[in-house]
Motif scaffolding. Sequence first.
Motif, PDB file in Angstrom:
ATOM      1  N   ALA A   7       0.675  -5.722   1.069  1.00 20.59           N
ATOM      2  CA  ALA A   7      -0.322  -5.805  -0.016  1.00 20.59           C
ATOM      3  C   ALA A   7      -0.688  -7.266  -0.275  1.00 20.59           C
ATOM      4  O   ALA A   7       0.181  -8.138  -0.276  1.00 20.59           O
ATOM      5  CB  ALA A   7       0.242  -5.158  -1.273  1.00 20.59           C
ATOM      6  N   ALA A  13      -5.373 -12.029  -9.770  1.00 22.73           N
ATOM      7  CA  ALA A  13      -5.828 -10.635  -9.911  1.00 22.73           C
ATOM      8  C   ALA A  13      -5.033  -9.724  -8.975  1.00 22.73           C
ATOM      9  O   ALA A  13      -4.565  -8.652  -9.371  1.00 22.73           O
ATOM     10  CB  ALA A  13      -7.323 -10.544  -9.604  1.00 22.73           C
ATOM     11  N   GLU A  14      -4.869 -10.164  -7.722  1.00 24.70           N
ATOM     12  CA  GLU A  14      -4.111  -9.376  -6.747  1.00 24.70           C
ATOM     13  C   GLU A  14      -2.654  -9.223  -7.174  1.00 24.70           C
ATOM     14  O   GLU A  14      -2.035  -8.178  -6.986  1.00 24.70           O
ATOM     15  CB  GLU A  14      -4.192 -10.029  -5.370  1.00 24.70           C
ATOM     16  N   GLU A  16      -1.562  -9.150 -10.222  1.00 24.88           N
ATOM     17  CA  GLU A  16      -1.514  -8.184 -11.319  1.00 24.88           C
ATOM     18  C   GLU A  16      -1.662  -6.751 -10.790  1.00 24.88           C
ATOM     19  O   GLU A  16      -0.945  -5.839 -11.199  1.00 24.88           O
ATOM     20  CB  GLU A  16      -2.613  -8.528 -12.337  1.00 24.88           C
ATOM     21  N   GLN A  17      -2.569  -6.599  -9.829  1.00 21.50           N
ATOM     22  CA  GLN A  17      -2.752  -5.279  -9.197  1.00 21.50           C
ATOM     23  C   GLN A  17      -1.446  -4.781  -8.569  1.00 21.50           C
ATOM     24  O   GLN A  17      -1.042  -3.650  -8.746  1.00 21.50           O
ATOM     25  CB  GLN A  17      -3.806  -5.384  -8.082  1.00 21.50           C
ATOM     26  N   PHE A  18      -0.809  -5.682  -7.865  1.00 21.18           N
ATOM     27  CA  PHE A  18       0.463  -5.373  -7.202  1.00 21.18           C
ATOM     28  C   PHE A  18       1.504  -4.933  -8.233  1.00 21.18           C
ATOM     29  O   PHE A  18       2.219  -3.955  -8.062  1.00 21.18           O
ATOM     30  CB  PHE A  18       0.934  -6.623  -6.445  1.00 21.18           C
ATOM     31  N   ARG A  19       1.538  -5.681  -9.336  1.00 23.89           N
ATOM     32  CA  ARG A  19       2.538  -5.378 -10.370  1.00 23.89           C
ATOM     33  C   ARG A  19       2.327  -3.960 -10.918  1.00 23.89           C
ATOM     34  O   ARG A  19       3.267  -3.158 -10.994  1.00 23.89           O
ATOM     35  CB  ARG A  19       2.452  -6.398 -11.511  1.00 23.89           C
ATOM     36  N   ILE A  20       1.072  -3.671 -11.234  1.00 23.46           N
ATOM     37  CA  ILE A  20       0.788  -2.343 -11.793  1.00 23.46           C
ATOM     38  C   ILE A  20       1.094  -1.238 -10.777  1.00 23.46           C
ATOM     39  O   ILE A  20       1.747  -0.247 -11.086  1.00 23.46           O
ATOM     40  CB  ILE A  20      -0.683  -2.262 -12.262  1.00 23.46           C
ATOM     41  N   ALA A  21       0.650  -1.472  -9.526  1.00 20.82           N
ATOM     42  CA  ALA A  21       0.772  -0.416  -8.501  1.00 20.82           C
ATOM     43  C   ALA A  21       2.224  -0.123  -8.120  1.00 20.82           C
ATOM     44  O   ALA A  21       2.592   1.023  -7.886  1.00 20.82           O
ATOM     45  CB  ALA A  21      -0.019  -0.813  -7.260  1.00 20.82           C
ATOM     46  N   GLY A  27       4.127   2.583 -12.105  1.00 21.03           N
ATOM     47  CA  GLY A  27       3.874   2.279 -10.701  1.00 21.03           C
ATOM     48  C   GLY A  27       4.576   3.240  -9.745  1.00 21.03           C
ATOM     49  O   GLY A  27       5.309   4.152 -10.160  1.00 21.03           O
TER      50      GLY A  27
END
Length: 333
Positions: A7, A13-14, A16-21, A27
């Motif tokens: 990933a 931004a990426e 944060e996306q990683f953290r959420i996913a 997640g």
Amino acid sequence: AQEIETAPLGNAAELEQFRIAYIGRKGLIAALFEDMKQVAPEQRREVGQQLNSLKNRAQERFDQAQEQLTNTTESVSSNNFDFTLPTVPNTLGTRHPLSIARNEIVRIFERIGFNLSEGPEIEDDWHNFSALNFPENHPAREMQDTFFISQDRDKLLRTHTSNVQVRLMENQKPPLRSIMPGRVYRNEAISARAHMMFHQVEGLYVDKNVSFADLKQTLYYFAQEMFGQDTKIRFRPSFFPFTEPSAEIDITCLICKGEGCNICKGTGWVEIGGSGMVDPAVLESCGIDPKEYSGFAFGMGIERITMLKYQIRDLRLFTENDVRFLRQFEGIL
Ligand code: PHE
């Protein structure tokens, strides 16, 4: 596991996306832990271990990426730094005028063979008074406005630097030629002309055949070096228990050159200290034979000398630490 390794984590931004996913409470990994309920009991242990290491790996990648990102952010902003800007001026401190004068006095006497000595500011009765021929229970102890610091009055703050004379004569054999600057204390009200803490510089010369003429010439040389070649010097008869004869030292007023002004109260002369021939009783107290040796001593006020030299009108300026005053001595060593 594959996804977690690949990933993208190139920007905030990426990240944060990683953290959420993956890592967040909603997640993927949390969901997988949720699914553990459906795993057969005998497999739970193994699956649990795998999930844990997946979770740790995700956290690890995230932390690494975050650290890298903060570092890059910093280096980006330091790239924007303008190296041609002038620096913030670096203000150096200044030497205190009393230190300047003290050093100058010491240097002048060093040139004619005096060495430097120091003694304690907390002193006993013997070194401050008795050895200096102050009679026992004599009001002189009171007259000097002594700060006693023990009930029996044996420990005190020295009222003059003459205690160093005594210590020197007790510990060294003549010939002695020494200059002794230091702090002294007297219980006086603080004003433009007096302070309860001030500085003196003591001088002592003990050898065979030292005479009053030597004292006069030494102080005349000092006055000329310190205040300029047209400075004259004058001795006025005086009294100290530890010198005989004794004399007050005056120099010609630097402001009016002897014409008379308000600094010298119209006399043309200003006092800088006391002096005299070391009293034979003092030599004896300190273990020096007065039949073999004689000596002179003097004590001068460093505040007084500094005020005359730099035309300072109020002694309190020395202790207030007002930078507007102190900065005027910038660059003088
Ligand atoms: N100790 C004297 C004082 O404080 C000064 C002095 C020193 C006088 C040495 C004579 C000799 O007033």
